[in-house]
Write an enzyme that holds these catalytic residues in place. Structure first.
Site, PDB file in Angstrom:
ATOM      1  N   LEU A  53       0.822  -1.208   0.000  1.00  0.00           N
ATOM      2  CA  LEU A  53       0.000   0.000   0.000  1.00  0.00           C
ATOM      3  C   LEU A  53       0.856   1.258   0.000  1.00  0.00           C
ATOM      4  CD1 LEU A  53      -2.895  -0.977   2.396  1.00  0.00           C
ATOM      5  CD2 LEU A  53      -2.977  -0.669  -0.069  1.00  0.00           C
ATOM      6  N   ALA A  54       1.921   1.283   0.830  1.00  0.00           N
ATOM      7  CA  ALA A  54       2.740   2.488   0.902  1.00  0.00           C
ATOM      8  C   ALA A  54       3.595   2.635  -0.356  1.00  0.00           C
ATOM      9  CB  ALA A  54       3.610   2.447   2.160  1.00  0.00           C
ATOM     10  N   ARG A 340      -6.051  -4.946  20.553  1.00  0.00           N
ATOM     11  CA  ARG A 340      -5.403  -6.226  20.288  1.00  0.00           C
ATOM     12  C   ARG A 340      -4.461  -6.680  21.394  1.00  0.00           C
ATOM     13  NH1 ARG A 340      -4.208  -5.294  13.817  1.00  0.00           N
ATOM     14  NH2 ARG A 340      -6.404  -5.400  13.253  1.00  0.00           N
ATOM     15  N   ARG A 445      -0.754  -0.882  17.654  1.00  0.00           N
ATOM     16  CA  ARG A 445      -1.533  -0.341  16.552  1.00  0.00           C
ATOM     17  C   ARG A 445      -2.989  -0.752  16.691  1.00  0.00           C
ATOM     18  NH1 ARG A 445      -3.409  -2.263  12.053  1.00  0.00           N
ATOM     19  NH2 ARG A 445      -2.155  -4.153  11.950  1.00  0.00           N
TER      20      ARG A 445
END
Lengths: 647, 248
Positions: A53-54, A340, A445
């Site tokens: 994606l980046a 998470r 995250r």
């Protein structure tokens, strides 16, 4: 040559971010950057390593601006980068649900979710850009889930109480990546991007202190070639495969970043790894990877274990009263939707207490019986059908009738190369985007934030900031026979030759498995001083054994997958030591980094803001020398650090 | 369980290649098919032989890298399943399994089970996109998309670009792959401005790469691990006809 000590270097600071009100910092930075005029852009060359994606979005966007881009990926096609496997969704503060969301709330949630170990400036920018990302992706034809009125659907995700997650069934990463990939292919066709598939970066070329190129190996012909440019962008992903078993693709590796680290780029917070709570448990020694079951399943699935240890009854035979829905019990406010790190540790604790389920005892139930009774099987199938199918294929069990068994697994690495607000590393001209950098997630995250960060960096941040470097640097062309280029090529050739010549008696995989076990046991979900020291004793020995007894068959002049793996594992064997050292020095618990010595009375992570409210950016000091720790102080002006509570 | 494997070995594109027999004695029914090859390769390496080269990466059925024909079927016997998600519980003890690369004129063999599928990237580059340069997008809710169209676009967009459709087709046609992208982008309002030029350019690229024509045998849709429906080829034909016969 074991070492568990380090030296303290000069503090480091992010000088690229403007001061003043956080809401306008990004706007002011964009106005502050020097611009490159369009005619000059055409003469400038940028290398982008990685096409996730980046990297995919960066390469496409830079080419659209007029730069000459060279894009590299180790896979046979840029479309196969591991962003493709992201399931759940992407966050954006659109507030389309009218449920109280805003840029500020997404900013707040992300800083808090990261356990106050990320930079406020970066996170605020991320929250702002989240709005544009969704617009961009829709314009590209990403088929997000929609409602009957034709507008976009949203769902809630772990760690958030608003519905801000956009999704495309359980294949959001795939659809976003295909959008970036198609934009990239469009630029390839237009001549703006030269694509090097099946190429792996093995060295960074530095000339006069600036990143000016890479040495890459053509994985089919075996040829190593230097590629020169005005700037280098690493978009090479995370390093979760240091654990051998993870949800990463088999090829994911740290080599590009680690080579840059050895050449002077600081590596920040290497111990911050994310253990994802909902993965399919390990079934045996042959296991080669772990499969994630999207976190979105926790929206409707209920996590439980039997109340008594050693209860071997089938799940359906255990009455409601003898079940412990431990997340709902311990965290009534967030229930099954806690972040998470919290969900993972809670699962570990019940398994450690002997109440785990399945043949290995390392598993907890994720039960959809209530959701099926409430919504009906077709509605559950429409939401999660592909995930249920995937589970059944792997385990041979039908989750519509038997609860899933899940267990935490390594999923993402928050640490990575240190970058400033412009995403530039400590090597001028070397930029790092996506999971490969450390910037936005702090110590943990939140779900659906990785896709957001990868695309924010690649589509919107880097294309704006890289021009400031290019316009402000008077770069002269580098010759292919410049000493630094020749030396980098020779280093790569030497390394490849050495790996092939050892001809020992252990395979690369056997070393990788052993390293993985060591890291999981001592630098996994729970870390202790004694355990980390044990790992720090063993890793250098293992590295020594690797370089004296690894067996890599075949030659350098063909497709040689064992050779590829060997180079990657060699770098993991160095990174692992830095991870353990970082984990040992950080005696507090924060986010995914849980030190058993630092917990509250009720077993939650106890941060130590007085001593550890900093980014640990490590410098390489040469083989066998103690690394140098540079601290970047973290300031919290807008979100006041507090004990995270999801109760 | 014990398995006999016949595996295609080929040193490079110019080597003739042949099937070679191997035996794995310690397979386990919970292993994935690729883990079986891992076990074999570990043994081959320690025996001083060259391991079998095969493409793989995510091992969760989404990257599209794995590309082998198992007992004559691309991705093997289980419906809607890539090789990496196929488990040995679908085979029986003592079985002989033949493993070959995806074969097609447009997919030259690189080595053993690894083939070159670069032609797929070139087809996408020829027009498989919506031209939306970064920064130029209107608000995401500016253009509503009826749910049935969005759903159909998604179903077609689920293609993983593995090439099983090509390997299954007696003509070596990539019509299912092509039709999937045409349908995905053509269903969406954002895809309309380039709809005609897209299909013309992509069909041209498909033919230039040496893929064969479609004769509606339907093998592709049966082999597709993502169950891309055959009607995307009808859509492809309809769009192509429209683009090449309508006066502008």
């Amino acid at each position: 040559m074991t070492y568990t000590d380090f030296t303290i270097g000069a503090p480091i600071a992010d000088t690229a971010a403007p001061e003043g009100p956080i809401e306008t910092r990004w706007e002011r930075r964009r106005f502050g950057v020097k611009l490159v005029n369009p005619a000059n852009k055409r003469k400038m060359k940028i290398i982008v390593v990685g096409t996730g994606l980046a990297g995919g979005s960066a390469a496409a966007s830079l080419a659209e601006l007029g730069y000459q881009v060279s894009s590299f990926c180790y896979q046979d096609s840029p479309r196969r980068a591991h962003s493709i496997a992201a399931q759940g969704g992407i966050n954006a503060a659109k507030n389309y649900r009218n449920d109280g969301d805003s840029v500020h709330r997404l900013f707040y949630d992300t800083v808090k979710g990261g356990d106050f170990r990320s930079r406020e400036s970066n996170v605020h920018r991320l929250a702002e850009i989240s709005l544009q990302i969704i617009d961009q992706c829709v314009a590209q034809g990403v088929p997000f889930a929609r409602e009957y009125g034709g507008l976009l659907d949203n769902r809630s995700f772990g760690g958030a109480q608003v519905s801000r997650t956009f999704y495309a069934k359980g294949q959001t990463g795939q659809q976003l990546l295909l959008g970036a990939y198609q934009a990239l292919e469009r630029q390839i066709d237009a001549g703006g991007v030269t694509m090097y598939s099946r190429h792996e970066m093995l060295e960074l070329i530095i000339v006069d202190g600036r990143a000016r190129g890479i040495v890459a190996r053509d994985l089919v012909t075996g040829e190593t070639t230097s590629h020169l440019a005005d700037a280098v962008v690493l978009a090479s992903g995370g390093y979760g495969n240091v654990f051998y078993l993870s949800t990463n693709a088999k090829g994911c590796n740290v080599t590009a970043g680690w080579r840059a680290h050895r050449k002077g780029a600081l590596f920040a917070n290497p111990c911050y790894t994310q253990i994802h709570p909902t993965c399919i448990p390990v079934s045996g020694d042959h296991q080669s990877k772990l499969t994630l079951m999207s976190e979105s399943l926790r929206n409707d699935g209920r996590v439980w274990v039997p109340q008594k240890g050693g209860d071997t009854r089938a799940p359906g035979d255990i009455p409601e009263a003898e079940r412990d829905y431990f997340l709902e019990r311990q965290y009534p406010a967030f229930g099954n939707l806690v972040p998470r790190d919290i969900a993972s540790r809670a699962a570990k604790n019940v398994c450690d207490a002997g109440r785990g389920v399945g043949p290995t005892g390392l598993g907890v139930y994720l039960d959809f019986a209530d959701a099926i009774a409430r919504l009906g099987r077709p509605a559950v199938a429409a939401k999660y059908g592909n995930l249920f199918q995937m589970y059944q294929r792997i385990t041979g069990e039908d989750p519509y009738s038997v609860p899933m068994r899940i267990f935490p697994a390594v999923h993402y690495t928050m640490g990575g190369l240190w970058v400033d607000y412009d995403l530039q590393s400590t090597i001028p001209g070397l930029f790092v985007v996506g999971e490969a950098n450390f910037s936005d997630h702090g110590a943990n995250r939140l779900g659906a934030s990785a896709l957001m960060q990868g695309l924010a960096d690649g589509y919107f941040v880097l294309p704006n900031t890289i021009g400031d470097y290019l316009a402000g640097s008077r770069l002269t062309p580098v010759a292919h026979d410049a000493p630094a280029v020749v030396a980098a090529e020779a280093d790569v050739a030497q390394r490849v030759e050495t790996l092939l010549s050892i001809d020992g008696n252990r395979t690369v995989d056997s070393f990788h498995r052993e390293l993985g076990h060591l890291m999981w046991d001592h630098c996994g979900m729970e870390r202790t001083d004694a355990g980390l020291r044990k790992a720090l004793d063993r890793i250098p020995e293992l590295r020594h054994e690797f370089w004296s007894s690894v067996k890599v068959p075949g030659s350098a002049a063909t497709l040689n997958q064992s050779l590829e793996k060997a180079g990657r594992v060699a770098d993991f064997l160095e990174l692992a030591e830095l991870m353990c050292l970082d984990a040992l020095h950080r005696t507090e618990s924060c986010g995914g980094h849980f030190r058993a010595e630092s917990q509250t009375d009720d077993g939650e992570a106890a941060r130590d803001d007085d001593h550890f409210s900093y980014v640990a950016a490590w410098g390489y000091a040469g083989e066998g020398n103690a690394p140098v720790l540079h601290k970047e102080d973290l300031q919290f002006t807008y979100v006041h650090p507090s004990q995270r509570s999801y109760k | 369980m014990r398995l006999n494997l016949r595996i295609w070995r080929q040193d490079g594109p110019n080597d003739k290649g042949k099937l070679i027999g191997y035996r794995v004695d310690d397979a386990d029914e919970d292993m994935s098919f690729l883990e079986l090859l891992d076990v074999l390769n570990e043994k081959l390496i320690l025996d001083g032989d060259e391991p079998v080269a095969f493409d793989h990466d995510c091992r969760e059925g989404i990257c599209g890298a794995c590309s082998m024909v198992i007992n004559g079927q691309p991705h093997g016997p289980q419906k809607a399943t890539t090789t990496c998600q196929l488990h040995l519980r679908h085979f029986h003890d003592g079985e002989t399994i033949t493993i070959e690369p995806f074969r097609a004129g447009a997919f030259p063999v690189v080595r053993d089970l690894v083939v070159d599928r670069g032609a797929f990237d070139r087809i996408i580059a020829s027009g498989g996109y919506i031209s939306a340069p970064t920064g130029a997008a209107p608000d995401a809710h500016a253009v509503p998309v009826p749910k049935p169209q969005a759903d159909r676009a998604f179903t077609a967009a689920a293609c993983i670009g593995c090439g099983a459709c090509v390997a299954a087709c007696p003509n070596g046609s990539a019509s299912l792959f092509l039709g999937a992208k045409i349908t995905h982008l053509g269903e969406l309002p954002q895809g309309q401005p380039e709809r005609d030029s897209r299909v013309v350019r992509m069909v041209q690229a498909h033919d230039d790469e040496g893929f064969g024509g479609c004769t509606n045998t339907g093998e592709c849709a049966v082999a597709c691990p993502k169950e891309i429906p055959l009607d995307v080829i009808s859509q492809l034909n309809r769009d192509y006809l429209h683009a090449t016969t309508t006066r502008r």
